[in-house]
Write a protein that holds these residues in place. Structure first.
Motif, PDB file in Angstrom:
ATOM      1  N   TYR A 151     -59.787  79.639  39.091  1.00  0.00           N
ATOM      2  CA  TYR A 151     -59.349  80.711  40.153  1.00  0.00           C
ATOM      3  C   TYR A 151     -60.561  81.512  40.594  1.00  0.00           C
ATOM      4  N   LYS A 152     -61.873  81.118  40.425  1.00  0.00           N
ATOM      5  CA  LYS A 152     -62.772  81.705  40.409  1.00  0.00           C
ATOM      6  C   LYS A 152     -63.907  81.069  41.271  1.00  0.00           C
ATOM      7  N   SER A 153     -63.863  79.763  41.524  1.00  0.00           N
ATOM      8  CA  SER A 153     -65.046  79.185  42.164  1.00  0.00           C
ATOM      9  C   SER A 153     -64.329  77.960  42.877  1.00  0.00           C
ATOM     10  N   LEU A 154     -65.282  77.211  43.710  1.00  0.00           N
ATOM     11  CA  LEU A 154     -64.963  75.880  44.170  1.00  0.00           C
ATOM     12  C   LEU A 154     -64.086  76.296  45.428  1.00  0.00           C
ATOM     13  N   SER A 155     -63.802  75.340  46.281  1.00  0.00           N
ATOM     14  CA  SER A 155     -63.338  75.362  47.582  1.00  0.00           C
ATOM     15  C   SER A 155     -62.406  74.160  48.036  1.00  0.00           C
ATOM     16  N   ALA A 156     -61.556  74.638  49.039  1.00  0.00           N
ATOM     17  CA  ALA A 156     -60.613  73.650  49.734  1.00  0.00           C
ATOM     18  C   ALA A 156     -61.338  72.855  50.577  1.00  0.00           C
ATOM     19  N   HIS A 157     -62.741  73.180  51.149  1.00  0.00           N
ATOM     20  CA  HIS A 157     -63.336  72.440  52.209  1.00  0.00           C
ATOM     21  C   HIS A 157     -63.362  70.772  52.052  1.00  0.00           C
ATOM     22  N   PRO A 158     -63.235  70.372  52.903  1.00  0.00           N
ATOM     23  CA  PRO A 158     -63.250  68.464  52.766  1.00  0.00           C
ATOM     24  C   PRO A 158     -64.650  68.188  51.879  1.00  0.00           C
ATOM     25  N   THR A 159     -65.837  69.028  51.983  1.00  0.00           N
ATOM     26  CA  THR A 159     -66.912  68.607  51.503  1.00  0.00           C
ATOM     27  C   THR A 159     -67.024  69.087  50.000  1.00  0.00           C
ATOM     28  N   ASP A 160     -66.117  69.593  49.498  1.00  0.00           N
ATOM     29  CA  ASP A 160     -66.100  70.174  48.144  1.00  0.00           C
ATOM     30  C   ASP A 160     -65.908  68.949  47.154  1.00  0.00           C
ATOM     31  N   ILE A 161     -66.307  69.213  45.974  1.00  0.00           N
ATOM     32  CA  ILE A 161     -66.206  68.084  45.148  1.00  0.00           C
ATOM     33  C   ILE A 161     -64.524  67.863  44.765  1.00  0.00           C
ATOM     34  N   THR A 162     -63.886  68.884  44.874  1.00  0.00           N
ATOM     35  CA  THR A 162     -62.324  68.914  44.616  1.00  0.00           C
ATOM     36  C   THR A 162     -61.826  67.924  45.583  1.00  0.00           C
ATOM     37  N   ALA A 163     -62.237  67.821  46.625  1.00  0.00           N
ATOM     38  CA  ALA A 163     -61.729  66.789  47.652  1.00  0.00           C
ATOM     39  C   ALA A 163     -61.487  65.504  47.310  1.00  0.00           C
ATOM     40  N   ASN A 164     -62.228  65.035  46.233  1.00  0.00           N
ATOM     41  CA  ASN A 164     -62.380  63.644  45.698  1.00  0.00           C
ATOM     42  C   ASN A 164     -60.945  63.376  45.299  1.00  0.00           C
ATOM     43  N   ILE A 165     -60.090  64.394  44.941  1.00  0.00           N
ATOM     44  CA  ILE A 165     -58.692  64.095  44.425  1.00  0.00           C
ATOM     45  C   ILE A 165     -57.523  63.552  45.748  1.00  0.00           C
ATOM     46  N   SER A 166     -57.740  64.542  46.706  1.00  0.00           N
ATOM     47  CA  SER A 166     -56.738  64.212  47.822  1.00  0.00           C
ATOM     48  C   SER A 166     -57.321  62.836  48.337  1.00  0.00           C
ATOM     49  N   LYS A 167     -58.643  62.772  48.707  1.00  0.00           N
ATOM     50  CA  LYS A 167     -59.078  61.525  49.253  1.00  0.00           C
ATOM     51  C   LYS A 167     -58.517  60.306  48.226  1.00  0.00           C
ATOM     52  N   GLY A 168     -58.819  60.405  46.888  1.00  0.00           N
ATOM     53  CA  GLY A 168     -58.371  59.393  46.263  1.00  0.00           C
ATOM     54  C   GLY A 168     -57.091  59.027  46.395  1.00  0.00           C
ATOM     55  N   LEU A 169     -56.130  60.168  46.505  1.00  0.00           N
ATOM     56  CA  LEU A 169     -54.828  59.769  46.777  1.00  0.00           C
ATOM     57  C   LEU A 169     -54.391  59.195  48.009  1.00  0.00           C
ATOM     58  N   LEU A 170     -55.068  59.740  49.061  1.00  0.00           N
ATOM     59  CA  LEU A 170     -54.655  59.020  50.367  1.00  0.00           C
ATOM     60  C   LEU A 170     -55.059  57.583  50.381  1.00  0.00           C
ATOM     61  N   GLN A 171     -56.123  57.272  49.821  1.00  0.00           N
ATOM     62  CA  GLN A 171     -56.693  55.706  49.616  1.00  0.00           C
ATOM     63  C   GLN A 171     -55.597  54.846  49.257  1.00  0.00           C
ATOM     64  N   HIS A 172     -55.194  55.398  48.044  1.00  0.00           N
ATOM     65  CA  HIS A 172     -54.218  54.496  47.140  1.00  0.00           C
ATOM     66  C   HIS A 172     -52.667  54.807  47.412  1.00  0.00           C
ATOM     67  N   CYS A 173     -52.346  55.734  48.056  1.00  0.00           N
ATOM     68  CA  CYS A 173     -51.018  55.863  48.353  1.00  0.00           C
ATOM     69  C   CYS A 173     -50.639  55.841  50.053  1.00  0.00           C
ATOM     70  N   ALA A 174     -51.352  55.110  50.589  1.00  0.00           N
ATOM     71  CA  ALA A 174     -51.085  54.962  52.095  1.00  0.00           C
ATOM     72  C   ALA A 174     -50.235  53.782  52.038  1.00  0.00           C
ATOM     73  N   PRO A 175     -49.376  53.427  52.943  1.00  0.00           N
ATOM     74  CA  PRO A 175     -49.202  54.661  54.229  1.00  0.00           C
ATOM     75  C   PRO A 175     -48.207  55.642  53.929  1.00  0.00           C
ATOM     76  N   LEU A 176     -47.873  55.717  52.676  1.00  0.00           N
ATOM     77  CA  LEU A 176     -46.573  56.694  52.504  1.00  0.00           C
ATOM     78  C   LEU A 176     -47.373  58.138  52.685  1.00  0.00           C
ATOM     79  N   ILE A 177     -48.444  58.339  52.245  1.00  0.00           N
ATOM     80  CA  ILE A 177     -49.152  59.639  52.336  1.00  0.00           C
ATOM     81  C   ILE A 177     -50.554  59.517  53.442  1.00  0.00           C
ATOM     82  N   ARG A 178     -50.393  60.056  54.275  1.00  0.00           N
ATOM     83  CA  ARG A 178     -51.524  59.904  55.307  1.00  0.00           C
ATOM     84  C   ARG A 178     -52.370  61.155  55.428  1.00  0.00           C
ATOM     85  N   ARG A 179     -51.985  61.950  55.050  1.00  0.00           N
ATOM     86  CA  ARG A 179     -52.854  63.388  55.293  1.00  0.00           C
ATOM     87  C   ARG A 179     -52.400  64.514  54.213  1.00  0.00           C
TER      88      ARG A 179
END
Length: 403
Positions: A151-179
């Protein structure tokens, strides 16, 4: 906290950091490599040499940050502005003050926290031709993501390291999840830095993002998967609880179709004061995780708690649903959606994550709570792309979604 952040002022900070960089490059790194080369000397035989070095380095960075504060060379994106970039689809999410009711309204008033507009970022697969702001497609599910960072650091920006999770889920859960909609919720801080955005600021922002998906983007609640890692998992739990408790009041929408929690921080109160023998102490002392008890952890809790204090967080079902405080009583989970919980088998939060799993299972039944524990993985391993645990977990999530 007197000793924490003692070296935050310049030029002492610069001198200290320069010394740490030199010591790491010239002394620590060669020693780390030497003691990690024999497999039998590694914290876990399954760890690669790279994984050994990553954990040691992040442990060091966390300890250094406890002395100087932020280690960022430039300001991270935050809730005050949309940060553009190639392939970045940012937009403003408007606040929903009329939907703030019950305890949430009481806490917001007590902390003098108000709804504000915040940035959101749509994240897509690079090979998906779906326009960013298209209406929901037939059969499409969407991901509402809350990043970690205490609750004190990091970001929602697509360039942040935490975006690895959403990008990984989009890759493995397509075409059900597209965004995925990644939410730039407000971050907290406290003395010796300027105090800002205590609880429930982030929850107000999360609610606004969920309402945006339902009322503006047009997604049905049952087609929304709320996901969070670490502190983001805490926020995902809090948002879902609010929707379960208040759906239908003043237009509050129903809860999401599914809840996905990756290494969720689910005991902010007592979890910030770990006892000997806890997973916090055991895995730090054994060199198996990079989250350090005390120090920065305590500061995260105090910054988040604000004027309410850590004691109040102990008794708060929204932010400490795994608290063992006897005065908390039973924490209900009736009405929660099907939930997938992922944990690292040697992570600091393991004790409280197991408590959360057990409490949810009692109310929801085993068929509604999927739990996966990767035996040799540290905290938030999917952010680190820790293999093979990360890919195996994505595949398990895809199966949970029926793919």
């Amino acid at each position: 906290m007197a000793k924490s952040y003692a070296l935050r002022h310049q030029p002492i900070k610069a001198v200290y950091l320069t010394g740490q960089v030199l010591a790491t490059c010239l002394v620590r790194l060669p020693i780390w490599l030497l003691i990690s080369l024999p497999v039998s000397w590694r914290p876990r035989p399954s760890w690669t040499l790279k994984q050994c070095i990553i954990v040691k380095l992040v442990r060091l960075l966390n300890s250094v940050a406890d002395q100087v504060g932020s280690l960022e060379l430039r300001a991270k994106p935050n809730h005050e502005a949309i940060v553009p970039g190639e392939g970045v689809n940012g937009f403003w999410i408007e606040p929903v003050p009329d939907l703030v009711v019950g305890d949430l309204k009481v806490w917001a008033t007590a902390q003098d926290v108000h709804p504000v507009r915040i940035p959101g970022y749509w994240i897509h697969n690079s090979d998906d031709l779906l326009p960013p702001f298209s209406p929901p497609q037939p059969g499409e599910k969407t991901l509402l993501q809350f990043h970690g960072g205490g609750y004190k650091s990091l970001s929602a920006h697509p360039t942040d390291i935490t975006a690895n999770i959403s990008k990984g889920l989009l890759q493995h859960c397509a075409p059900l999840i597209r965004r995925a909609l990644s939410v730039e919720y407000r971050l907290s801080n406290a003395a010796p830095f300027p105090a800002r955005n205590p609880f429930p600021a982030a929850l107000l922002d999360a609610l606004a993002a969920y309402v945006y998906l339902v009322q503006v983007a047009g997604f049905a609640p049952q087609d929304i998967i709320v996901e969070g890692d670490s502190a983001g998992g805490n926020l995902a739990l809090a948002l879902t609880r609010y929707l379960v408790e208040h759906a239908g009041e003043h237009g509050v929408p129903p809860p999401p179709g599914r809840l996905l929690l990756a290494s969720p921080w689910c005991d902010i109160g007592s979890g910030a004061r770990p006892l000997p023998g806890s997973s916090w102490r055991v895995f730090w002392n054994a060199g198996l995780d990079y989250l350090r008890p005390g120090g920065g952890l305590l500061h995260c809790g105090r910054a988040f708690g604000g004027a309410l204090g850590l004691g109040a967080l102990d008794l708060n079902r929204y932010v400490s649903p795994a608290s063992l405080h006897p005065a908390l009583g039973k924490v209900p989970f009736k009405g929660f959606p099907p939930t997938f919980i992922s944990a690292g088998g040697c992570e600091a939060l393991l004790d409280e994550i197991r408590v959360l799993r057990d409490r949810m299972t009692v109310d929801l039944g085993e068929s509604m709570v999927a739990y996966r524990e990767e035996p040799d993985a540290p905290h938030d391993f999917m952010v680190l792309k820790w293999e093979p645990a990360t890919t195996d977990t994505y595949k398990a999530i895809a199966r949970w979604l029926g793919l």
